[in-house]
Design a protein around this motif. Sequence first.
Motif, PDB file in Angstrom:
ATOM      1  N   UNK A   1       0.793  -1.241   0.002  1.00 36.46           N
ATOM      2  CA  UNK A   1       0.022   0.039  -0.052  1.00 36.46           C
ATOM      3  C   UNK A   1       0.797   1.458  -0.027  1.00 36.46           C
ATOM      4  N   UNK A   2       1.977   1.201   0.891  1.00 42.70           N
ATOM      5  CA  UNK A   2       2.880   2.291   0.828  1.00 42.70           C
ATOM      6  C   UNK A   2       3.610   2.774  -0.546  1.00 42.70           C
ATOM      7  N   UNK A   3       4.142   1.584  -1.083  1.00 44.08           N
ATOM      8  CA  UNK A   3       4.944   1.834  -2.324  1.00 44.08           C
ATOM      9  C   UNK A   3       3.942   2.090  -3.310  1.00 44.08           C
ATOM     10  N   UNK A   4       2.648   1.517  -3.401  1.00 46.71           N
ATOM     11  CA  UNK A   4       1.596   1.924  -4.286  1.00 46.71           C
ATOM     12  C   UNK A   4       1.214   3.247  -4.516  1.00 46.71           C
ATOM     13  N   UNK A   5       1.068   3.904  -3.386  1.00 44.60           N
ATOM     14  CA  UNK A   5       0.611   5.096  -3.069  1.00 44.60           C
ATOM     15  C   UNK A   5       1.736   6.153  -3.454  1.00 44.60           C
ATOM     16  N   UNK A   6       2.880   5.474  -3.142  1.00 41.96           N
ATOM     17  CA  UNK A   6       3.871   6.554  -3.208  1.00 41.96           C
ATOM     18  C   UNK A   6       4.305   6.816  -4.453  1.00 41.96           C
TER      19      UNK A   6
ATOM     20  N   UNK B 242       2.336   7.871   0.989  1.00 38.42           N
ATOM     21  CA  UNK B 242       2.432   6.532   1.107  1.00 38.42           C
ATOM     22  C   UNK B 242       2.596   5.915   2.602  1.00 38.42           C
ATOM     23  N   UNK B 243       2.972   6.935   3.455  1.00 42.51           N
ATOM     24  CA  UNK B 243       2.694   6.666   4.804  1.00 42.51           C
ATOM     25  C   UNK B 243       1.528   6.684   5.353  1.00 42.51           C
ATOM     26  N   UNK B 244       0.605   7.620   4.712  1.00 40.21           N
ATOM     27  CA  UNK B 244      -0.815   7.819   5.016  1.00 40.21           C
ATOM     28  C   UNK B 244      -1.430   6.448   4.814  1.00 40.21           C
ATOM     29  N   UNK B 245      -1.189   6.255   3.503  1.00 37.01           N
ATOM     30  CA  UNK B 245      -1.892   5.139   2.862  1.00 37.01           C
ATOM     31  C   UNK B 245      -1.706   3.869   3.602  1.00 37.01           C
TER      32      UNK B 245
END
Length: 170
Positions: free
Chosen positions: A116-121, A138-141
């Motif tokens: 999730x972090x990598x995908x959003x970032x 990414x951290x928020x996601x």
Amino acid sequence: MIWLWFFLLGVVLLLGVVLTLLTLPGVWLMWLAAAGYGWKTGWNYIGPKTMLALFALAAVSEIIESTAGSAGAKKAGGSKRAMWGALLGGIVGGIVFTIPIPIPIVGTVIGICLGTFLGAMLAEFSGRPHSGHAIRVGMGAARGRFVGIIYKVCFAIAILVITLCMALPR
């Protein structure tokens, strides 16, 4: 014989909680187990109202879990692209990162949150190449997805308790 069915129901419900921890559709297994028990006992213990309530709990838990990562990305200032990246990254991360992190349950949750972090970032960075902002998104996601998993497990435990209380032979 009813106590045997009650025991089997309890086993399947516990399995459902474990599957929910693995972010698999454990709440739906739990709902099906309750329906099977209700049918097998002539709907004397678990009836249509209980089944409807359990269905609502399972549906709400799925919605919360699946949208939590996207909501976390949005709250951190992410774009729609980052929200989609969080959703897809969580799915891919759960599949790809579970194998190299061979700790049952923990590895899957870490894999999903990392994905999730990598995908959003990466999605946010591809639209706005500012690394600090992309990392925050990414951290928020990832935080949102983790909270979503926790909420879903809480819903699964509520389904377990409600089902066992209603199914208890009298």
